[in-house]
Design a protein around this motif. Sequence first.
Motif, PDB file in Angstrom:
ATOM      1  N   ILE A  46       0.882  -1.094  -9.952  1.00 55.66           N
ATOM      2  CA  ILE A  46       0.587  -1.133  -8.521  1.00 55.66           C
ATOM      3  C   ILE A  46       1.846  -0.892  -7.688  1.00 55.66           C
ATOM      4  O   ILE A  46       1.867  -0.081  -6.759  1.00 55.66           O
ATOM      5  N   ASP A  47       2.926  -1.593  -8.043  1.00 53.36           N
ATOM      6  CA  ASP A  47       4.140  -1.537  -7.224  1.00 53.36           C
ATOM      7  C   ASP A  47       4.737  -0.135  -7.083  1.00 53.36           C
ATOM      8  O   ASP A  47       5.248   0.206  -6.012  1.00 53.36           O
ATOM      9  N   PRO A  48       4.756   0.721  -8.137  1.00 54.36           N
ATOM     10  CA  PRO A  48       5.351   2.048  -7.947  1.00 54.36           C
ATOM     11  C   PRO A  48       4.730   2.862  -6.822  1.00 54.36           C
ATOM     12  O   PRO A  48       5.423   3.651  -6.170  1.00 54.36           O
ATOM     13  N   ALA A  49       3.441   2.686  -6.566  1.00 59.13           N
ATOM     14  CA  ALA A  49       2.814   3.417  -5.459  1.00 59.13           C
ATOM     15  C   ALA A  49       3.367   2.949  -4.120  1.00 59.13           C
ATOM     16  O   ALA A  49       3.517   3.747  -3.183  1.00 59.13           O
ATOM     17  N   PHE A  50       3.687   1.663  -4.008  1.00 59.75           N
ATOM     18  CA  PHE A  50       4.317   1.161  -2.788  1.00 59.75           C
ATOM     19  C   PHE A  50       5.751   1.678  -2.669  1.00 59.75           C
ATOM     20  O   PHE A  50       6.209   2.014  -1.564  1.00 59.75           O
ATOM     21  N   HIS A  51       6.468   1.746  -3.787  1.00 56.01           N
ATOM     22  CA  HIS A  51       7.815   2.323  -3.745  1.00 56.01           C
ATOM     23  C   HIS A  51       7.759   3.756  -3.207  1.00 56.01           C
ATOM     24  O   HIS A  51       8.588   4.152  -2.388  1.00 56.01           O
ATOM     25  N   ALA A  52       6.802   4.521  -3.727  1.00 60.62           N
ATOM     26  CA  ALA A  52       6.684   5.911  -3.286  1.00 60.62           C
ATOM     27  C   ALA A  52       6.393   5.990  -1.792  1.00 60.62           C
ATOM     28  O   ALA A  52       6.923   6.851  -1.089  1.00 60.62           O
ATOM     29  N   ALA A  53       5.552   5.077  -1.292  1.00 57.88           N
ATOM     30  CA  ALA A  53       5.259   5.073   0.141  1.00 57.88           C
ATOM     31  C   ALA A  53       6.481   4.674   0.955  1.00 57.88           C
ATOM     32  O   ALA A  53       6.717   5.210   2.044  1.00 57.88           O
ATOM     33  N   ALA A  54       7.276   3.753   0.437  1.00 54.39           N
ATOM     34  CA  ALA A  54       8.449   3.280   1.177  1.00 54.39           C
ATOM     35  C   ALA A  54       9.570   4.299   1.194  1.00 54.39           C
ATOM     36  O   ALA A  54      10.320   4.390   2.177  1.00 54.39           O
ATOM     37  N   THR A  55       9.699   5.076   0.116  1.00 51.72           N
ATOM     38  CA  THR A  55      10.841   5.982  -0.015  1.00 51.72           C
ATOM     39  C   THR A  55      10.500   7.451   0.180  1.00 51.72           C
ATOM     40  O   THR A  55      11.392   8.264   0.436  1.00 51.72           O
ATOM     41  N   GLY A  56       9.220   7.804   0.007  1.00 52.91           N
ATOM     42  CA  GLY A  56       8.847   9.211   0.055  1.00 52.91           C
ATOM     43  C   GLY A  56       9.136   9.952  -1.231  1.00 52.91           C
ATOM     44  O   GLY A  56       9.100  11.189  -1.263  1.00 52.91           O
ATOM     45  N   ALA A  57       9.418   9.227  -2.330  1.00 53.19           N
ATOM     46  CA  ALA A  57       9.736   9.852  -3.617  1.00 53.19           C
ATOM     47  C   ALA A  57       9.018   9.087  -4.725  1.00 53.19           C
ATOM     48  O   ALA A  57       8.768   7.888  -4.602  1.00 53.19           O
ATOM     49  N   PRO A  58       8.707   9.756  -5.844  1.00 53.92           N
ATOM     50  CA  PRO A  58       7.995   9.082  -6.932  1.00 53.92           C
ATOM     51  C   PRO A  58       8.798   7.930  -7.517  1.00 53.92           C
ATOM     52  O   PRO A  58      10.027   7.940  -7.506  1.00 53.92           O
ATOM     53  N   SER A  59       8.090   6.935  -8.042  1.00 54.54           N
ATOM     54  CA  SER A  59       8.701   5.801  -8.720  1.00 54.54           C
ATOM     55  C   SER A  59       8.115   5.710 -10.118  1.00 54.54           C
ATOM     56  O   SER A  59       6.897   5.791 -10.292  1.00 54.54           O
ATOM     57  N   PHE A  60       8.980   5.529 -11.125  1.00 58.58           N
ATOM     58  CA  PHE A  60       8.550   5.427 -12.517  1.00 58.58           C
ATOM     59  C   PHE A  60       8.725   3.994 -13.013  1.00 58.58           C
ATOM     60  O   PHE A  60       9.464   3.203 -12.435  1.00 58.58           O
ATOM     61  N   ASN A  61       8.051   3.692 -14.126  1.00 60.72           N
ATOM     62  CA  ASN A  61       8.217   2.409 -14.809  1.00 60.72           C
ATOM     63  C   ASN A  61       9.272   2.522 -15.898  1.00 60.72           C
ATOM     64  O   ASN A  61       9.358   3.547 -16.589  1.00 60.72           O
ATOM     65  N   LEU A  62      10.061   1.476 -16.047  1.00 63.34           N
ATOM     66  CA  LEU A  62      11.025   1.351 -17.131  1.00 63.34           C
ATOM     67  C   LEU A  62      10.653   0.100 -17.919  1.00 63.34           C
ATOM     68  O   LEU A  62      10.622  -0.990 -17.358  1.00 63.34           O
ATOM     69  N   ASP A  63      10.391   0.250 -19.215  1.00 59.78           N
ATOM     70  CA  ASP A  63       9.861  -0.870 -19.989  1.00 59.78           C
ATOM     71  C   ASP A  63      10.570  -0.930 -21.335  1.00 59.78           C
ATOM     72  O   ASP A  63      10.372  -0.072 -22.188  1.00 59.78           O
ATOM     73  N   SER A  64      11.385  -1.966 -21.540  1.00 61.79           N
ATOM     74  CA  SER A  64      12.206  -2.018 -22.753  1.00 61.79           C
ATOM     75  C   SER A  64      11.418  -2.371 -24.006  1.00 61.79           C
ATOM     76  O   SER A  64      11.909  -2.161 -25.116  1.00 61.79           O
ATOM     77  N   PHE A  65      10.199  -2.897 -23.857  1.00 60.62           N
ATOM     78  CA  PHE A  65       9.374  -3.116 -25.040  1.00 60.62           C
ATOM     79  C   PHE A  65       8.627  -1.848 -25.427  1.00 60.62           C
ATOM     80  O   PHE A  65       8.558  -1.491 -26.603  1.00 60.62           O
TER      81      PHE A  65
END
Length: 440
Positions: A46-65
């Motif tokens: 959910i949060d990456p879509a808000f990042h994209a709205a806030a910044t105007g650029a795509p947001s990816f997930n980083l997951d160490s598992f």
Amino acid sequence: MTLAPGILIAAPRSGSGKTTVTLGLQRAFVRRGLRVRGLKSGPDYIDPAFHAAATGAPSFNLDSFAMPADLIRGYAAYAAGASDLVIAEGSMGLFDGVRAEVGQTGASADVAALTDWPVVLVIDVSGQAQSAAAVALGCARFDPRITVAGVILNKVASARHERLVRDGMARIGLPVFGALGKETGLILPERHLGLVQAGETADLDGRLDRLADAVTASVDLDAVLAAARPTLPAETRAAPGVLPPGERIAIARDEAFSFVYPHLEAAWREGGATLVPFSPLADEAPPEGCDACWLPGGYPELHTGRLAAAERFRAGMRRFAETRPVHGECGGYMVLGETLTGADGVEVPMLGLLPLRTSFAQRRMNLGYRIARLREPSALGPAGAELVGHEFHYATVLSEPAGALALAEVTDAEGAVQAGTGHRAGNVSGTFFHVVARRR
């Protein structure tokens, strides 16, 4: 080449206000004229879509598992190479993850260590004062791989309260970058999986600007920027390994189908695929020029009546599935089933392409990583492929036939066998988990 600096916004526990602070900082620095990229530690979609709205650029997930270290470093370097500042957001508490080798637990601290980004702690100080410093000190000393650069106080009750908390932080020598009042967290609405989706949030731009106003007024932005460190370069970026299921992928996209990992879509495009959106809620069928169809997760339980009445969508999906692969994740999986019962207790027919009936009237939280070894070839990959995904939903399975063809053998992060492995019927497959990456 020196890459743009980054910071990781984290907290000692969930519910501290990480997302509020992250979005406020992202939009505030964008308004300063910086190119900002957001990233999200962990499997939250959910949060990456808000990042994209806030910044105007795509947001990816980083997951160490779920992801190898070179993939995490590669995505971090990719974001830093296309921006002036990376503001990543942690998940849960800073050190919260699964039991696994150090660096592979899925914790936000792993991402900070792999990228060399300093951590800015968001601390909910409601109900405490100087004691908050003890919590911050514990976070700063718990893991020698990371650096806690400072703190942002949240839910401060008064000027006196703020002074007391600041006194505690001064005793341990940890900078306080700012302090936010209780009202700031009320700007974004919430729902049962977290925030209401970005695409559904009324006046989202206005809400983000109000967050930026609050952060700008209460946080020392110059100090936060000075705390950021250049992102470590990455020699290569390993592919997520989930191959595109076709050259032209019909992907459902509307209020009922919105949860798909941005890095997965980006990898498909890099693999030469074209994504063609269509809207089941608008009664659209998957476009005939496509050779695969993907139904993402979302909130179909809020739209059961419209989906049941969408005859062009239903007929088009059945025609498509006769000759081409179809896959559904979580909400999409349930729509592929025979019926879906909404929160109102009304059971309505779905597509009938997979043999299961699901319900939101009988709610039970299902949460955690899933490691799946495919028994059968499907849109997810060939038989024998091992995938890592994540499951988070409140649905229950009312019935499934005993002889139904299971798609995969599934365990959780600790190796415990999981029920609800997904199904395959002809060209159609579905799972409750969202795929993050492929292990082999």
